[in-house]
Design a protein around this motif. Structure first.
Motif, PDB file in Angstrom:
ATOM      1  N   TRP A   1      65.498   5.448 -32.614  1.00  0.00           N
ATOM      2  CA  TRP A   1      65.774   5.584 -31.187  1.00  0.00           C
ATOM      3  C   TRP A   1      67.121   6.275 -31.002  1.00  0.00           C
ATOM      4  O   TRP A   1      68.015   6.181 -31.812  1.00  0.00           O
ATOM      5  CB  TRP A   1      65.798   4.203 -30.511  1.00  0.00           C
ATOM      6  CG  TRP A   1      66.218   3.081 -31.400  1.00  0.00           C
ATOM      7  CD1 TRP A   1      65.434   2.292 -32.173  1.00  0.00           C
ATOM      8  CD2 TRP A   1      67.562   2.618 -31.642  1.00  0.00           C
ATOM      9  NE1 TRP A   1      66.181   1.386 -32.873  1.00  0.00           N
ATOM     10  CE2 TRP A   1      67.490   1.550 -32.563  1.00  0.00           C
ATOM     11  CE3 TRP A   1      68.805   3.017 -31.160  1.00  0.00           C
ATOM     12  CZ2 TRP A   1      68.613   0.872 -33.004  1.00  0.00           C
ATOM     13  CZ3 TRP A   1      69.931   2.330 -31.610  1.00  0.00           C
ATOM     14  CH2 TRP A   1      69.813   1.262 -32.516  1.00  0.00           C
ATOM     15  N   SER A   2      67.215   6.993 -29.897  1.00  0.00           N
ATOM     16  CA  SER A   2      68.424   7.754 -29.602  1.00  0.00           C
ATOM     17  C   SER A   2      69.479   6.855 -28.955  1.00  0.00           C
ATOM     18  O   SER A   2      69.192   5.729 -28.531  1.00  0.00           O
ATOM     19  CB  SER A   2      68.087   8.916 -28.659  1.00  0.00           C
ATOM     20  OG  SER A   2      67.643   8.410 -27.406  1.00  0.00           O
TER      21      SER A   2
ATOM     22  N   PHE B   1      68.547   5.992 -25.419  1.00  0.00           N
ATOM     23  CA  PHE B   1      67.631   4.857 -25.352  1.00  0.00           C
ATOM     24  C   PHE B   1      68.407   3.549 -25.503  1.00  0.00           C
ATOM     25  O   PHE B   1      68.177   2.576 -24.775  1.00  0.00           O
ATOM     26  CB  PHE B   1      66.575   4.988 -26.454  1.00  0.00           C
ATOM     27  CG  PHE B   1      65.541   3.887 -26.454  1.00  0.00           C
ATOM     28  CD1 PHE B   1      64.395   3.999 -25.682  1.00  0.00           C
ATOM     29  CD2 PHE B   1      65.714   2.748 -27.223  1.00  0.00           C
ATOM     30  CE1 PHE B   1      63.455   2.992 -25.676  1.00  0.00           C
ATOM     31  CE2 PHE B   1      64.784   1.735 -27.221  1.00  0.00           C
ATOM     32  CZ  PHE B   1      63.635   1.857 -26.444  1.00  0.00           C
ATOM     33  N   TYR B   2      69.340   3.529 -26.446  1.00  0.00           N
ATOM     34  CA  TYR B   2      70.146   2.329 -26.669  1.00  0.00           C
ATOM     35  C   TYR B   2      70.978   1.974 -25.443  1.00  0.00           C
ATOM     36  O   TYR B   2      71.042   0.808 -25.034  1.00  0.00           O
ATOM     37  CB  TYR B   2      71.040   2.552 -27.883  1.00  0.00           C
ATOM     38  CG  TYR B   2      72.042   1.447 -28.127  1.00  0.00           C
ATOM     39  CD1 TYR B   2      71.657   0.256 -28.720  1.00  0.00           C
ATOM     40  CD2 TYR B   2      73.380   1.598 -27.759  1.00  0.00           C
ATOM     41  CE1 TYR B   2      72.570  -0.758 -28.945  1.00  0.00           C
ATOM     42  CE2 TYR B   2      74.291   0.600 -27.984  1.00  0.00           C
ATOM     43  CZ  TYR B   2      73.889  -0.584 -28.572  1.00  0.00           C
ATOM     44  OH  TYR B   2      74.798  -1.591 -28.777  1.00  0.00           O
TER      45      TYR B   2
ATOM     46  N   SER C   1      64.437  -1.741 -32.049  1.00  0.00           N
ATOM     47  CA  SER C   1      63.284  -1.237 -32.791  1.00  0.00           C
ATOM     48  C   SER C   1      61.982  -1.722 -32.186  1.00  0.00           C
ATOM     49  O   SER C   1      61.001  -0.977 -32.121  1.00  0.00           O
ATOM     50  CB  SER C   1      63.383  -1.671 -34.260  1.00  0.00           C
ATOM     51  OG  SER C   1      64.505  -1.094 -34.880  1.00  0.00           O
TER      52      SER C   1
ATOM     53  N   TYR D   1      61.548   0.153 -28.907  1.00  0.00           N
ATOM     54  CA  TYR D   1      61.182   1.548 -29.158  1.00  0.00           C
ATOM     55  C   TYR D   1      59.773   1.655 -29.733  1.00  0.00           C
ATOM     56  O   TYR D   1      59.077   2.648 -29.521  1.00  0.00           O
ATOM     57  CB  TYR D   1      62.191   2.182 -30.113  1.00  0.00           C
ATOM     58  CG  TYR D   1      61.980   3.669 -30.294  1.00  0.00           C
ATOM     59  CD1 TYR D   1      62.460   4.560 -29.348  1.00  0.00           C
ATOM     60  CD2 TYR D   1      61.313   4.171 -31.404  1.00  0.00           C
ATOM     61  CE1 TYR D   1      62.276   5.922 -29.489  1.00  0.00           C
ATOM     62  CE2 TYR D   1      61.125   5.532 -31.560  1.00  0.00           C
ATOM     63  CZ  TYR D   1      61.604   6.407 -30.607  1.00  0.00           C
ATOM     64  OH  TYR D   1      61.416   7.748 -30.751  1.00  0.00           O
TER      65      TYR D   1
END
Length: 850
Positions: free
Chosen positions: A111-112, A115-116, A195, A198
């Motif tokens: 994930w980018s 996203f985080y 995780s 995502y």
């Protein structure tokens, strides 16, 4: 011959001219126009950084007092009348992750950072929640949890988890990282939650976002505080508000026959209108539940009706599970849902779940589309059950029984005909309980139970009619106002959505095959290391040879150099990680080590008695050092603690006498001593023309490499709680400072931008490679974090941790491998290619879990 270009300013790209763009010469030899020189950032007083070579220079009076570059002006005047060649300017942009060289993406998160940053605000700390028990132990049920400490979520607009508060926990996914196969990398708490999120499908995350936003916007919805990960079962849970209420079940205690009393009619009117208001808000948000569980509605401490979104999702999972077991088992499952859990499912929802091929549809399929009218039907069923009582539940069970058994004998049934008999019985019972006084309410409830969804009234009309049970129309001034009824559109159905769907059984053979395909075993120590590397089987190597604690690591010239308390410096091959040579020249504990790659590669080491040994670092190695230097000692002296080099000019030593000494690498003489620290100088590092020194006094001092003068002091304003500086790392203008309380502080120029509590105990080692930050120390753990610089905001993303066997004293990264020095005399080599492959297996498992 190509046309010569006019010399131009490297900042504004304007050609130099004597009247406007005047070039000034900086101490480093580069030139910049006068206008740009005034605007260059000054990170420290009376300093500026060259925009070409980034060397930090000092000035005394004013930056514009630098001399003019006469040669550039003369050349510019000669070429100013000539036509300039057009230049193709290629815009510079940061390379995408996928195009980065492998050392920068060895354990890249799937994930980018965007996203985080979107989801991290919903993460609840690890030690806040305690799981007490589950309600039934079956999938989809909500676990009971307790809050161990107060926590205010930054996403909840003031919503606070209070200590000892009861919460509900609904599982949304399982994190699988193959930890039973790997004994090294343990993904961080935040990474495990990220995780799982995502690993969801895009539709699932969109549903999750809608529900979270609904919890924030709808005042009559139960709070959803965020996500929490449980180590015991590897599940990520959605943490919901627990009202500890019996809900609407108390209305079913009424078993008397005949008409309802006026008091019960009034109570029913209050509850029903509040439920209509909740559904009206849900519809305005574009959400449809699809069916109703009596436990979805609860009472708060003031007797107001709330919708529990966690129980809505739990009900949806149970319904989907019951429907997907085949028609033979569904008969029993659906009866259980109706009789025990009091779930009311609209006809179009049943049709959607069971399949249209079993029934003959008398009307067009459009009247059986799940939408806001489906919630009107389920709400009407719930309200009718409050009026009629247990007899309605029995009628409902018969109705469901006729639906689930349809098609078992091979015949095709008329869907409407199966429901008309049930409808007549409900209408009769409803009229008997309400009497002639409430005919309008009875008729409207029956309209809500129509099977043609277009004939059902909107929820606003139902609210207006039921409100008359509490307030008579002639006294209800609000109803006399113009009420605009919006056209209802088909919204997103929660029960039919991805969050409530039960995934098919995972093919275990497929997972085992994937894990076997990507599994990388640990090499046996007795095997040939080269054979293990060529086969791709090595993920960790222990290099043994020292007789005491490792104190320093350095890489250069194709070799790894390590120092130790055993008075020796070992040389290791970076090809096969075998021991190559030992430098024996110290008579005391070697405290620090540094490599210098100049005309002649050098390895320099210092011990706790002030002896500095300079070794030739080219193969074949010599037994004796090229030169030995001795620092002057006094009774307070405690030896050398840190070393650093500046190109081929100076060697810097940090000592116990609080001084930083600069030694000339040309004639090996002491050039100067820099004072200012109030305790031992524990760490040194050179970056971008600045010497950084860390001390046990808790401060970091910055020194100019040109004249060794002091530039700034960092951390001096926090001397009330002194925490010793034990290690430093620098990259461009970012400085990372490790302290003995487990804290990592990040400074950008002279500003503290972030403070991280990453370890339980002192941090002895810190290393930065690209975006990746490695730290290790007293707690025998290496923490791996990703540093992200988005919109000029520096943030860190926890990736994971690596458990080691002993206290970590040194960390250095080189070409996909992490070298770790430990206090148990061992140097570990961890190959991150393994973690990249293991991460692939983790992503596959997370996609297959739910």
């Amino acid at each position: 011959m190509d046309q010569l270009e006019q010399p131009e300013c490297p900042v504004c790209l304007q050609p130099y001219a004597a009247d406007s763009v005047v070039p000034l010469v900086l101490p480093c030899g580069h030139s910049t126009c006068e206008a740009c020189l005034k605007q260059l950032p000054n990170p420290f007083p009376h300093t500026l950084r060259c925009p070409v070579c980034t060397l930090l220079s000092k000035y005394s009076n004013s930056p514009i007092s630098f001399p003019k570059n006469i040669d550039l002006l003369r050349l510019s005047s000669t070429l100013q009348d000539l036509p300039l060649k057009p230049k193709n300017v290629i815009p510079r942009s940061p390379p995408p992750y996928d195009n980065l060289p492998l050392p920068c993406q060895f354990i890249r998160n799937s994930w980018s950072y965007e996203f985080y940053s979107t989801w991290k605000k919903w993460i609840i700390p690890k030690d806040i929640i305690l799981v007490e028990k589950s309600s039934s132990g079956s999938y989809g049920e909500i676990f009971d949890g307790k809050v161990l400490g107060s926590f205010e979520s930054i996403s909840g607009m003031g919503r606070v988890l209070k200590e000892e508060e009861k919460v509900g926990l609904l599982a949304i996914g399982i994190f699988k990282d193959g930890s039973e196969k790997s004994r090294f990398l343990r993904y961080s708490y935040e990474s495990r939650i990220m995780s799982v999120l995502y690993g969801m499908g895009e539709k699932e995350r969109n549903e999750m976002t809608s529900i979270l936003n609904l919890s924030l916007r709808l005042c009559r919805a139960g709070n959803i505080y965020g996500f929490w990960y449980n180590d015991n079962d590897s599940c990520v849970y959605m943490v919901c508000e627990n009202f500890n209420s019996t809900g609407l079940l108390k209305f079913f205690d009424n078993e008397e026959e005949g008409r309802l009393s006026s008091d019960k009619i009034s109570g029913f009117g209050i509850v029903s209108t509040e439920m209509c208001e909740i559904f009206s808000s849900l519809i305005s948000e574009g959400l449809v539940i699809g069916c109703l569980d009596v436990n979805c509605f609860v009472f708060n401490d003031f007797g107001r009706v709330y919708v529990d979104l966690g129980k809505v999702l739990s009900m949806g999972r149970r319904v989907n599970k019951a429907m997907r077991r085949g028609h033979k088992d569904s008969e029993v499952s659906m009866k259980t849902e109706v009789l025990e859990n009091l779930v009311f499912i609209s006809p179009e929802m049943l049709l959607k779940l069971f399949g249209e091929e079993l029934f003959e549809l008398d009307c067009g399929k459009s009247i059986y589309e799940v939408g806001p009218g489906s919630d009107v039907w389920s709400l009407a069923c719930l309200l009718v059950s409050l009026i009629i009582g247990s007899s309605f539940i029995e009628e409902m069970a018969i109705y469901v029984d006729s639906i689930v058994n349809a098609g078992n004998d091979g015949k095709v049934y008329s869907y409407v005909s199966l429901c008309e008999d049930w409808m007549e019985n409900v209408e009769t019972s409803l009229g008997h309980r309400l009497g002639l006084e409430y005919v309008s309410q009875k008729d409207l409830l029956c309209r809500c139970l129509e099977f043609d969804i277009s004939n059902r009234p909107p929820v606003s009309e139902l609210w207006k009619c039921l409100r008359e049970l509490v307030i008579k129309p002639r006294f209800d001034f609000w109803v006399s106002l113009k009420h605009e009824v919006k056209k209802e559109k088909t919204g997103h159905c929660i029960v039919l959505g991805e969050l409530c769907q039960i995934a098919e059984e995972t093919n275990k053979e497929e997972i085992d095959g994937l894990q076997q395909k990507y599994e990388i075993g640990r090499a046996n120590v007795s095997r040939d290391v080269v054979e293990g590397l060529s086969g791709g089987h090595i993920k960790c190597i222990d290099m043994k040879g020292h007789l005491d604690c490792i104190t320093g690591l350095a890489i250069g010239g194709g070799f790894l150099f390590s120092s130790s308390f055993d008075k020796r410096v070992h040389v290791w091959s970076l090809q096969d990680f075998t021991h190559v040579h030992t430098f024996k020249g110290h008579e005391h504990k070697v405290m620090a080590l540094v490599f210098m790659d100049g005309g002649q590669p050098l390895c320099i080491s210092g011990d706790n008695e002030g002896v500095i040994c300079i070794w030739d670092a080219s193969f074949p190695f010599n037994e004796e050092p090229i030169k030995k230097l001795h620092e002057q000692k006094d009774w307070r002296y405690s030896g050398i603690h840190a070393l650093a080099v500046s190109r081929t000019e100076y060697l810097y030593t940090g000592s116990g006498d609080k001084l930083i000494k600069a030694w000339s690498l040309q004639d090996h003489t002491l050039s100067c001593a820099m004072s200012g620290h109030k305790s031992v100088v524990s760490s040194l590092i050179v970056c971008n023309g600045i010497l950084y020194s860390g001390s046990w006094d808790g401060t970091v001092r910055l020194w100019s490499l040109s004249d060794h003068s002091s530039l700034a002091v960092l951390g001096e304003d926090t001397q009330k709680n002194v925490t010793s500086v034990l290690a430093l790392a620098a990259d461009n203008n970012l400085l990372l400072v490790a302290h003995d309380d487990g804290c990592i502080k990040m400074w950008h120029d002279d500003l503290l931008v972030k403070s991280l509590q990453t370890h339980n105990g002192a941090v002895f080692a810190v290393s930065k490679k690209g975006r990746w930050l490695f730290t290790g120390g007293w707690d025998r753990t290496i923490n791996v974090q990703e540093i992200s610089d988005v919109r000029d905001q520096i943030d860190t993303v926890p990736v994971g941790s690596i458990a080691c066997d002993s206290v970590i004293t040194g960390v250095i990264y080189w070409q996909e491998k992490l070298f770790v020095g430990q206090s148990d005399r061992v140097i570990k080599v961890i190959n991150f290619r393994f973690f990249l492959v293991q991460r692939i297996v983790s992503i596959i498992n997370n996609h297959l879990c739910y």
